[in-house]
Design an enzyme around this catalytic site. Structure first.
Site, PDB file in Angstrom:
ATOM      1  N   GLU A   1       0.851  -1.187   0.000  1.00  0.00           N
ATOM      2  CA  GLU A   1       0.000   0.000   0.000  1.00  0.00           C
ATOM      3  C   GLU A   1       0.885   1.235   0.000  1.00  0.00           C
ATOM      4  O   GLU A   1       1.864   1.258   0.747  1.00  0.00           O
ATOM      5  CB  GLU A   1      -0.908   0.032   1.239  1.00  0.00           C
ATOM      6  CG  GLU A   1      -1.875   1.216   1.174  1.00  0.00           C
ATOM      7  CD  GLU A   1      -2.773   1.364   2.406  1.00  0.00           C
ATOM      8  OE1 GLU A   1      -2.622   0.607   3.366  1.00  0.00           O
ATOM      9  OE2 GLU A   1      -3.608   2.264   2.378  1.00  0.00           O
TER      10      GLU A   1
ATOM     11  N   ALA B   1       1.622  -0.331  10.856  1.00  0.00           N
ATOM     12  CA  ALA B   1       1.292  -1.709  10.525  1.00  0.00           C
ATOM     13  C   ALA B   1       0.483  -1.725   9.242  1.00  0.00           C
ATOM     14  O   ALA B   1       0.061  -0.680   8.762  1.00  0.00           O
ATOM     15  CB  ALA B   1       0.485  -2.351  11.651  1.00  0.00           C
ATOM     16  N   MET B   2       0.272  -2.923   8.702  1.00  0.00           N
ATOM     17  CA  MET B   2      -0.404  -3.030   7.420  1.00  0.00           C
ATOM     18  C   MET B   2      -1.351  -4.219   7.393  1.00  0.00           C
ATOM     19  O   MET B   2      -0.988  -5.329   7.770  1.00  0.00           O
ATOM     20  CB  MET B   2       0.658  -3.139   6.313  1.00  0.00           C
ATOM     21  CG  MET B   2       0.087  -3.243   4.923  1.00  0.00           C
ATOM     22  SD  MET B   2      -0.887  -1.770   4.497  1.00  0.00           S
ATOM     23  CE  MET B   2      -2.094  -2.499   3.415  1.00  0.00           C
TER      24      MET B   2
ATOM     25  N   ASN C   1      -2.670  -6.297   5.235  1.00  0.00           N
ATOM     26  CA  ASN C   1      -2.717  -7.298   4.165  1.00  0.00           C
ATOM     27  C   ASN C   1      -3.606  -8.478   4.536  1.00  0.00           C
ATOM     28  O   ASN C   1      -3.522  -9.000   5.645  1.00  0.00           O
ATOM     29  CB  ASN C   1      -1.311  -7.831   3.881  1.00  0.00           C
ATOM     30  CG  ASN C   1      -0.283  -6.748   3.885  1.00  0.00           C
ATOM     31  OD1 ASN C   1      -0.346  -5.839   3.073  1.00  0.00           O
ATOM     32  ND2 ASN C   1       0.641  -6.800   4.822  1.00  0.00           N
TER      33      ASN C   1
ATOM     34  N   HIS D   1      -6.985  -2.141  15.032  1.00  0.00           N
ATOM     35  CA  HIS D   1      -7.125  -1.376  13.779  1.00  0.00           C
ATOM     36  C   HIS D   1      -6.914  -2.263  12.548  1.00  0.00           C
ATOM     37  O   HIS D   1      -7.756  -2.308  11.652  1.00  0.00           O
ATOM     38  CB  HIS D   1      -6.119  -0.227  13.798  1.00  0.00           C
ATOM     39  CG  HIS D   1      -6.145   0.649  12.589  1.00  0.00           C
ATOM     40  ND1 HIS D   1      -6.698   1.919  12.592  1.00  0.00           N
ATOM     41  CD2 HIS D   1      -5.688   0.457  11.325  1.00  0.00           C
ATOM     42  CE1 HIS D   1      -6.583   2.447  11.388  1.00  0.00           C
ATOM     43  NE2 HIS D   1      -5.964   1.585  10.598  1.00  0.00           N
ATOM     44  N   GLU D   2      -5.820  -2.977  12.535  1.00  0.00           N
ATOM     45  CA  GLU D   2      -5.541  -3.813  11.351  1.00  0.00           C
ATOM     46  C   GLU D   2      -6.577  -4.930  11.229  1.00  0.00           C
ATOM     47  O   GLU D   2      -6.994  -5.278  10.133  1.00  0.00           O
ATOM     48  CB  GLU D   2      -4.119  -4.387  11.410  1.00  0.00           C
ATOM     49  CG  GLU D   2      -2.996  -3.352  11.584  1.00  0.00           C
ATOM     50  CD  GLU D   2      -3.100  -2.142  10.683  1.00  0.00           C
ATOM     51  OE1 GLU D   2      -3.634  -2.262   9.562  1.00  0.00           O
ATOM     52  OE2 GLU D   2      -2.655  -1.050  11.101  1.00  0.00           O
TER      53      GLU D   2
ATOM     54  N   HIS E   1      -9.791  -3.639   9.699  1.00  0.00           N
ATOM     55  CA  HIS E   1      -9.675  -3.422   8.258  1.00  0.00           C
ATOM     56  C   HIS E   1     -10.182  -4.614   7.453  1.00  0.00           C
ATOM     57  O   HIS E   1     -10.527  -4.473   6.294  1.00  0.00           O
ATOM     58  CB  HIS E   1      -8.212  -3.174   7.863  1.00  0.00           C
ATOM     59  CG  HIS E   1      -7.812  -1.727   7.826  1.00  0.00           C
ATOM     60  ND1 HIS E   1      -8.586  -0.747   7.250  1.00  0.00           N
ATOM     61  CD2 HIS E   1      -6.681  -1.098   8.260  1.00  0.00           C
ATOM     62  CE1 HIS E   1      -7.955   0.417   7.337  1.00  0.00           C
ATOM     63  NE2 HIS E   1      -6.803   0.245   7.959  1.00  0.00           N
TER      64      HIS E   1
ATOM     65  N   GLU F   1      -9.772   4.342   6.136  1.00  0.00           N
ATOM     66  CA  GLU F   1      -8.997   4.754   7.311  1.00  0.00           C
ATOM     67  C   GLU F   1      -9.831   5.505   8.352  1.00  0.00           C
ATOM     68  O   GLU F   1      -9.724   5.243   9.544  1.00  0.00           O
ATOM     69  CB  GLU F   1      -7.773   5.581   6.887  1.00  0.00           C
ATOM     70  CG  GLU F   1      -6.745   4.801   6.072  1.00  0.00           C
ATOM     71  CD  GLU F   1      -6.253   3.520   6.745  1.00  0.00           C
ATOM     72  OE1 GLU F   1      -6.462   3.350   7.962  1.00  0.00           O
ATOM     73  OE2 GLU F   1      -5.669   2.667   6.035  1.00  0.00           O
TER      74      GLU F   1
END
Ligand code: PHE
Ligand code: ZN
Length: 887
Positions: free
Chosen positions: A129, A270-271, A273, A305-306, A309, A328
């Site tokens: 991202e 963080a991400m 995926n 949060h992740e 998502h 977001e």
């Protein structure tokens, strides 16, 4: 953006649906840190919804070596496609489904931007991202192209025993010459930005979660072996988040496996995926002796949060990057709800508002102001901002409050049902809320398109004879770049009227037959509105914007006594805190003004009185008490000055801080003694609050340190069995000019030098210390072996802390702080432009400062404009310089 700029902006209005759709992607990686080969097979077909038929096929790609290109198995000759630094274009492709095979090579070890495939501590990992996938292979790298991925990872077994990608592990086998392979399949269609892979020698910490419908999910958290004892808290947080999302939004996890990997070199937090989250180690690893309460809270929030998502971002994703806040803003709001549910609601709200006011309000008031949904950008990486995240969350919160919890839930249910598996817009989200609630939110959409923080001017008058109290409310949003004229926005103003006994008075507007008790919400639509409350037998004190019901600034001419009354009694705990902060702010700004005109700063009487009361009878919630005893920081105070004079502000705040320390010394000792011992470390709201309170007391004691304070501080530093208490002691020592200071700093480094996350704390504490010589201290830290310019956490710990949390030293009169920052930006510009561009931020506020500082900051921006090469830094500098950029 100026004409003829080397980097052309992308505009929302230019959006066009993709000309080709992608059904499946088959990726094969021959992993090698020096040179990795990627074979990609794309099943493409013309998009029936495309604007024109027969359009060229456009694939994005950056810094790739193209090895092979085939269409339906036939090699494409050089004349049938074109390729430049950004794109591969095939002008003619079949008007039916076809397969494209692309083979490329990329160099992970040489990748310092940390986007795409890169190395971190012997691991190979990815960050895609927003536009990192194009550094892995040629691809339609845009979020509205969704496909199902099959990924085969092949690598040397010794060095990379663990091979991870999104989805489910479906096959594995041995290769030649010590190599092995693993195949992963992700059944959910996803955009390329959610792709991830990890290869390395990792330890797997496991847990399990049973979903509400009874499905078993394996939870795998991967770390390096020596960090395996730091995974518990993140795994617990993950299970809490999974349960909470089921209970609050009715959303379950959808794969049988949830993987998290800790990575030391990471540009962001963080991400998300799909099925394979990558985390900056800082936001996942914790042990009581290495991580503070703040770390524990951040980990809980970021893990949540992740996870959230998965529904808000992954199952339903963004049509284009202008819609970034769709995922977001909504996800930060969900994260904030989760944090509130896990601890004290009032404290969670205070902390989120603090972040908003500390970073987003300044952004909204400066040259980089932009709407929650921007309309153009040069580099999308520059738009992962407090406005998109924090203000975006506030906008969702207003929607939540306007519709009520049930209405909001019904709207979300509709959103999930209707748009699952699709790439959509902010508009689609609001429409779903409207439809489910039969409401018209037309005017509300302005919150997404209009930048700037609305100013709410409130005036009142009381008529004792008639028993009426009138409120006149005027809203005004200051102009922002490209938006000179602003329209009124709908503002939910939650409020109450507080009586002399501290209780809420009944609220009855003229013409109403009944009174409302407690808080009510006045929904403002117009530039100016009036409200008349009736039936009042005493003059009330208005408690305005309870719970911070809208991201606005309230101006009301409170008297000191009124603020003191609210600070002691307001039924809304957020506003109780807010009243105290407002009182402190008013007087600190008055003191700063006095210093600015040659006077001497003192501790203002109303502040002494307020703190005396707080120390005598602190609020029952210890965490809340700790917040109430903290003075607003210099960064936030600066926002309220006509022209920012950092020296005057620092002097004023220091006078208050040391005055409180000196004059209330017994109170601080008593407070510390009462709350100091919280037993064996547990991350629980009550213990966290007590540690915060005791350490706030310690900080005051160390503001004017006598021998007893120094001894107590050193003792805490040595004896603490948890990082919260140890670091609080070290921070207090590092901020004081005392003989114990170097001793403690050395001992701490000695003890923790092999622990990068703890060393980051050691660096940040020194960089943020207000003691004189800050620039030289930062230079020395950058020369220290523990520092590294290639690790974003280290850069943030030293340069970030200095430029953003040390106003007194950063704004040194000779401009040396600015020069240092610009030098670092230039050094990073060619290596990691994303991090470089973020560091420009503090300089963008140059116009707000007293003339010499303004000129010195401006000079550094000019230097950056001349020398920086990346579009990332270029865009930030152009925006910072504003119209001057066109010269
Ligand atoms: N999408 C991530 C998050 O907010 C943030 C991120 C953006 C991470 C870009 C990396 C790169 O959860
Ligand atoms: Zn996010």
């Amino acid at each position: 953006m100026r004409e003829g700029s080397p980097h052309a902006p992308v505009r929302l209005t230019d959006y066009q649906p993709p000309a080709y759709l992608l059904d499946t992607v088959d990726l094969h990686f021959q992993l090698d840190p020096g040179r990795t080969r990627v074979r990609s097979q794309l099943a493409l077909r013309p998009n029936p919804a495309a604007e024109e038929a027969g359009a060229p096929l456009v694939l994005h790609g950056r810094e790739l070596e193209l090895l092979r290109l085939e269409l339906d198995g036939e090699a494409l000759t050089r004349a049938t496609y074109s390729v430049d630094a950004e794109r591969l274009i095939i002008p003619e492709v079949p008007d039916r489904p076809f397969t494209l095979t692309v083979e490329t090579a990329t160099r992970p070890e040489a990748n310092t931007a940390l986007e795409g495939l890169y190395t971190s501590g012997g691991k190979l990992c990815t960050q895609c991202e927003p536009e990192g996938f194009r550094r892995i292979t040629y691809f339609p790298d845009r979020p509205d192209v969704l496909a199902c991925y099959t990924v085969t990872l092949e690598a040397e077994r010794e060095e990379y025993p663990v091979l991870l990608a999104n989805g489910n592990r479906v096959a594995a086998g041995e290769g030649e010459e010590g190599r092995h392979w693993v195949r992963w399949e992700d059944p959910f269609p996803k955009p390329s930005y959610l792709f991830a892979l990890v290869a390395g020698d990792l330890t797997c910490c496991t847990d399990r979660f049973t979903t509400a419908s009874g499905r078993e999910v394996d939870l795998h958290l991967y770390t390096e072996a020596h960090n395996a004892d730091r995974a518990d808290h993140a795994l617990t947080s993950l299970k809490q988040a999974m349960r909470w999302d089921e209970e609050t939004y009715g959303r379950e996890y959808d794969l049988d496996l949830y993987q998290i990997v800790a990575v030391d070199d990471f540009n962001m937090g963080a991400m998300e995926n799909k099925g394979l989250n990558l985390f900056n180690s800082q936001f996942v690893l914790a042990r009581p002796d290495t991580a503070t309460d703040a770390d524990y809270a951040n980990i809980q929030a970021v893990v949540g949060h992740e996870y959230f998502h998965n529904w808000t971002g992954n199952r339903i994703t963004c049509r284009d990057w202008f819609q970034l806040s769709l995922k977001e803003g909504l996800t930060v709001f969900r994260e904030q709800q989760f944090s509130a549910a896990m601890g004290s609601e009032a404290v969670a709200r205070i902390d989120s508002v603090d972040r908003l006011r500390g970073a987003q309000f300044p952004e909204d008031a400066g040259p980089t102001a932009h709407p929650v949904r921007p309309s153009e950008y040069v580099e999308i990486n520059n738009f992962y901002t407090p406005t998109v995240y924090e203000k975006g969350a506030e906008v969702v919160r207003m929607l939540h409050n306007a519709l009520g919890p049930e209405g909001f839930r019904a709207g979300c249910d509709r959103y999930f049902e209707r748009f699952d598996g699709r790439a959509v817009t902010v508009e689609d989200f609001i429409t779903a809320l409207e439809e489910a609630n039969d409401r018209d939110l037309r005017q509300f959409r302005r919150w997404y398109t209009q930048a700037g923080t609305p100013q709410l001017e409130v005036r009142s008058s009381f008529d004792a004879e008639a028993g009426t109290f009138d409120l006149c409310v005027r809203q005004h949003t200051p102009a922002t770049p490209d938006q000179p004229h602003k329209e009124p926005v709908p503002i939910p103003l939650a409020m109450g009227l507080v009586g002399a006994d501290g209780a809420d008075l009944p609220l009855q507007l003229e013409g109403e037959s009944e009174a409302v008790h407690g808080t009510r919400v006045l929904l403002l639509h117009y530039e100016e509105e009036r409200f008349r409350f009736t039936g009042l037998t005493e003059e009330p004190i208005p408690s305005l914007l309870r719970g911070f019901s809208a991201p606005v600034e309230v101006d009301y001419p409170y008297r000191d006594a009124e603020l003191a009354h609210l600070a002691g009694h307001d039924g809304d705990l957020f506003n109780r805190w807010e009243a105290g902060q407002r009182l402190a702010r008013t007087h600190l700004l008055a003191q700063a003004e006095a210093v600015g005109s040659g006077g001497e700063a003192v501790l203002p009487d109303p502040l002494r009185a307020a703190f005396t009361r707080l120390l005598e009878a602190p609020p029952a919630d210890a965490a809340l008490a700790a917040r109430a005893l903290m003075l607003p920081d210099e960064g936030q105070l600066a926002e309220y000055m006509e022209t920012i004079d950092p020296d005057a502000l620092h002097a004023a705040r220091e006078a208050a801080r040391t005055g409180l320390a000196r004059e209330l010394r017994d109170g601080w000792w008593a407070l510390r003694d009462r709350f100091r011992d919280t037993g064996p470390y547990r991350f629980e709201p009550e213990a966290v609050g007590q540690r915060a309170l005791a350490n706030t007391a310690l900080a005051y004691l160390m503001a004017e340190p006598d021998e007893a304070a120094r001894a107590a501080c050193m003792e805490q530093f040595r004896q603490a069995d948890n990082m919260t208490d140890q670091l609080a002691a070290l921070r207090a020592l590092a901020a004081a000019d005392v003989p114990e200071r170097p001793e403690a700093l050395d001992a701490f480094y000695e003890r923790w030098q092999d622990d990068p996350l703890v060393v980051d704390k050691w660096l940040a504490i020194q960089a943020a210390s207000p003691l004189p010589g800050g620039v030289e201290r930062v230079q020395a830290l950058m020369d220290h072996p523990a520092f590294s310019l290639t690790n974003p956490n280290k850069v943030r710990a030293v340069i970030g802390a200095f430029a953003m949390r040390n106003p007194a030293q950063f704004h040194r009169p000779d401009g040396a702080g600015y020069r240092l920052l610009a030098d670092v930006v230039l050094e990073l510009d060619g290596r990691n432009p994303q991090i470089a561009a973020r560091l420009v931020k503090p300089l963008t506020r140059w116009r707000r400062f007293v003339p010499e500082r303004e000129a010195a900051m401006h000079a550094e921006l000019e230097r950056l404009r001349e020398r920086a090469g990346s579009p990332d830094v270029g865009e930030m500098v152009d925006r910072a310089l504003g119209d001057e950029g066109e010269a």
